[in-house]
Enzyme design. Structure first.
Site, PDB file in Angstrom:
ATOM      1  N   TYR A  84       0.842  -1.195   0.000  1.00 37.53           N
ATOM      2  CA  TYR A  84       0.000   0.000   0.000  1.00 37.53           C
ATOM      3  C   TYR A  84       0.883   1.252   0.000  1.00 37.53           C
ATOM      4  O   TYR A  84       1.576   1.547   0.976  1.00 37.53           O
ATOM      5  CB  TYR A  84      -0.942   0.022   1.203  1.00 37.53           C
ATOM      6  CG  TYR A  84      -1.991  -1.072   1.207  1.00 37.53           C
ATOM      7  CD1 TYR A  84      -2.217  -1.873   0.087  1.00 37.53           C
ATOM      8  CD2 TYR A  84      -2.767  -1.314   2.338  1.00 37.53           C
ATOM      9  CE1 TYR A  84      -3.171  -2.879   0.095  1.00 37.53           C
ATOM     10  CE2 TYR A  84      -3.730  -2.312   2.359  1.00 37.53           C
ATOM     11  CZ  TYR A  84      -3.923  -3.098   1.235  1.00 37.53           C
ATOM     12  OH  TYR A  84      -4.876  -4.097   1.251  1.00 37.53           O
TER      13      TYR A  84
ATOM     14  N   SER B 137      -5.013 -14.169   1.225  1.00 35.47           N
ATOM     15  CA  SER B 137      -5.886 -13.169   0.624  1.00 35.47           C
ATOM     16  C   SER B 137      -6.040 -13.466  -0.854  1.00 35.47           C
ATOM     17  O   SER B 137      -5.054 -13.463  -1.606  1.00 35.47           O
ATOM     18  CB  SER B 137      -5.323 -11.758   0.818  1.00 35.47           C
ATOM     19  OG  SER B 137      -6.181 -10.787   0.247  1.00 35.47           O
TER      20      SER B 137
ATOM     21  N   GLN C  89      -8.688 -13.087   3.398  1.00 34.75           N
ATOM     22  CA  GLN C  89      -9.181 -11.728   3.139  1.00 34.75           C
ATOM     23  C   GLN C  89      -9.615 -11.634   1.670  1.00 34.75           C
ATOM     24  O   GLN C  89      -8.819 -11.352   0.792  1.00 34.75           O
ATOM     25  CB  GLN C  89      -8.131 -10.670   3.436  1.00 34.75           C
ATOM     26  CG  GLN C  89      -8.670  -9.254   3.273  1.00 34.75           C
ATOM     27  CD  GLN C  89      -7.754  -8.192   3.836  1.00 34.75           C
ATOM     28  OE1 GLN C  89      -7.308  -7.306   3.121  1.00 34.75           O
ATOM     29  NE2 GLN C  89      -7.465  -8.266   5.130  1.00 34.75           N
TER      30      GLN C  89
ATOM     31  N   ALA D 192     -17.511  -1.832  -3.099  1.00 40.53           N
ATOM     32  CA  ALA D 192     -17.017  -1.905  -4.479  1.00 40.53           C
ATOM     33  C   ALA D 192     -16.339  -0.597  -4.873  1.00 40.53           C
ATOM     34  O   ALA D 192     -16.628   0.009  -5.901  1.00 40.53           O
ATOM     35  CB  ALA D 192     -18.146  -2.238  -5.445  1.00 40.53           C
TER      36      ALA D 192
ATOM     37  N   ARG E  59     -12.171   8.426  -5.861  1.00 39.94           N
ATOM     38  CA  ARG E  59     -11.110   7.444  -6.066  1.00 39.94           C
ATOM     39  C   ARG E  59     -11.019   7.018  -7.526  1.00 39.94           C
ATOM     40  O   ARG E  59      -9.937   6.936  -8.101  1.00 39.94           O
ATOM     41  CB  ARG E  59     -11.369   6.219  -5.173  1.00 39.94           C
ATOM     42  CG  ARG E  59     -10.279   5.172  -5.208  1.00 39.94           C
ATOM     43  CD  ARG E  59     -10.623   4.027  -4.268  1.00 39.94           C
ATOM     44  NE  ARG E  59     -10.830   4.504  -2.904  1.00 39.94           N
ATOM     45  CZ  ARG E  59     -11.285   3.735  -1.920  1.00 39.94           C
ATOM     46  NH1 ARG E  59     -11.597   2.478  -2.152  1.00 39.94           N
ATOM     47  NH2 ARG E  59     -11.446   4.226  -0.708  1.00 39.94           N
TER      48      ARG E  59
ATOM     49  N   GLY F 295     -12.941   1.798   4.264  1.00 37.84           N
ATOM     50  CA  GLY F 295     -11.804   2.523   3.691  1.00 37.84           C
ATOM     51  C   GLY F 295     -12.087   3.989   3.509  1.00 37.84           C
ATOM     52  O   GLY F 295     -11.663   4.588   2.519  1.00 37.84           O
TER      53      GLY F 295
ATOM     54  N   GLN G  64     -17.420  10.425   6.129  1.00 37.58           N
ATOM     55  CA  GLN G  64     -17.682   9.114   5.511  1.00 37.58           C
ATOM     56  C   GLN G  64     -17.631   8.011   6.566  1.00 37.58           C
ATOM     57  O   GLN G  64     -18.492   7.134   6.611  1.00 37.58           O
ATOM     58  CB  GLN G  64     -16.631   8.808   4.441  1.00 37.58           C
ATOM     59  CG  GLN G  64     -16.793   9.527   3.127  1.00 37.58           C
ATOM     60  CD  GLN G  64     -15.698   9.110   2.156  1.00 37.58           C
ATOM     61  OE1 GLN G  64     -14.575   8.812   2.559  1.00 37.58           O
ATOM     62  NE2 GLN G  64     -16.016   9.099   0.879  1.00 37.58           N
TER      63      GLN G  64
ATOM     64  N   GLU H 135     -20.590   7.951   8.899  1.00 40.08           N
ATOM     65  CA  GLU H 135     -21.755   7.395   8.218  1.00 40.08           C
ATOM     66  C   GLU H 135     -21.651   5.875   8.111  1.00 40.08           C
ATOM     67  O   GLU H 135     -22.597   5.145   8.406  1.00 40.08           O
ATOM     68  CB  GLU H 135     -21.888   8.022   6.829  1.00 40.08           C
ATOM     69  CG  GLU H 135     -22.855   7.302   5.886  1.00 40.08           C
ATOM     70  CD  GLU H 135     -24.256   7.154   6.456  1.00 40.08           C
ATOM     71  OE1 GLU H 135     -24.863   6.095   6.237  1.00 40.08           O
ATOM     72  OE2 GLU H 135     -24.736   8.087   7.141  1.00 40.08           O
TER      73      GLU H 135
END
Length: 323
Positions: free
Chosen positions: A54, A155, A181, A214, A231, A289, A295, A298
């Site tokens: 990452y 993963s 994962q 998604a 994004r 994320g 965000q 929420e």
């Protein structure tokens, strides 16, 4: 917050967790990261997800610095890393994959970046066709016995590869993987619900699912186009935009068909989508994320929304997905 056992292990993780993929070091700087992790922790989140690849290791550095700055008690949270892709651009052959060498090197590098003495969860980020599975299982077993890793997992491995890892662990008296994962959301279900079905009961595999929205598609914000500050509007993620939206628009039509269900419940589509993931008993934790505190606040409401998804609502969702 609700806490769930990670499969058959004794570890309890928050049903909603927080991850750094594509946000930390890109959309999220130090001050924002500090606010987001503090907010998540204050709401009961106890699992923070990361990986060597990452932002070429910078996401782990940022997360490690922030957690240290916040002085979170080490025994009150869990943190992960993943090994396979490497933490440098154009990695040399020994800087990626699941060889014993890279698994060990990557673990120690992640410990340094995250500023911890051990990793709670350590994932093999993909299967490595160039490394025997036994070699990887042996490496993970050693790290666990050394106390540098508490639980290891996979993963996006094929179910057959996970089966093989368990068989080899059993035959050689090694520690087997505890969790997987996978991607799981309303638009991406087959592997989690069908291919992995036997793994949950047979091996007690836990799951830490990623991309429950998604990559924002299930928020509905792309229904009328792609915002420049999103994004999928970022040039570095053109591949993500293409894989999610496709060419025929069918996925967007599916998302649009879900919107009336959320409206009837009086909740945003994102909250409905996260709540739907939480309803699956084989989901140990849903990785959020969010790149903004609004965000995240929420999305953390999804636990309450899950109670609204009774059999009738779940039936309506299934019908919308089957169109």
């Amino acid at each position: 917050m609700e806490y769930r056992r990670l499969g058959s292990t004794g570890l309890k993780v928050s049903a909603l967790s927080y991850g750094a993929w594509v946000t930390f070091g890109r959309q999220v700087g130090r001050s924002e990261a500090r606010e987001l992790i503090a907010l998540a922790y204050d709401h009961g989140v106890n699992f923070f997800d990361n990986a060597e690849t990452y932002n070429a290791g910078d996401a782990e550095r940022l997360m490690g610095d922030v957690i240290a700055d916040l002085r979170l008690p080490r025994d009150a949270y869990t943190v992960s890393s993943k090994v396979f892709f490497g933490a440098v651009k154009d990695p040399k052959p020994t800087q990626r994959g699941l060889s014993r060498k890279h698994v060990f090197d990557a673990c120690h590098q992640a410990l340094d970046r995250l500023r911890v003495d051990y990793l709670d969860l350590y994932f093999c980020h993909r299967a490595d066709p160039d490394t025997p599975i036994l070699e990887t299982v042996l490496a993970m077993d050693t790290l666990v016995r050394q106390g540098k890793v508490m639980y290891w997992g996979t993963s996006e491995w094929a179910a057959s590869e996970i089966e093989e890892a368990h068989r080899l662990a059993r035959e050689h008296h090694l520690i087997a993987p505890s969790m997987e994962q996978p991607q799981y959301n309303l638009l991406h279900r087959e592997r989690f619900e069908q291919e992995y079905a036997a793994l949950y009961e047979r091996y007690g595999m836990g799951t830490t699912i990623w991309s429950p929205l998604a990559s924002g598609l299930l928020t509905g914000k792309y229904n009328d186009g792609i915002p420049d500050n999103s994004r999928m509007g970022h040039a570095d993620y053109a591949w993500l935009r293409e894989s999610l939206l496709g060419n025929d628009g069918a996925r967007l039509e599916t998302v649009r068909s879900l919107a009336p269900i959320a409206a009837d419940l009086g909740i945003p589509l994102a909250r409905l989508s996260l709540a739907w993931c939480l309803k699956n008993p084989n989901v140990s934790t849903v990785i959020l994320g969010a790149s903004r505190t609004s965000q995240l606040e929420e999305n953390l409401k999804a636990l309450d929304a899950a109670r609204l998804l009774d059999d009738a609502v779940m039936g309506r969702i299934e019908a919308a997905l089957s169109r």
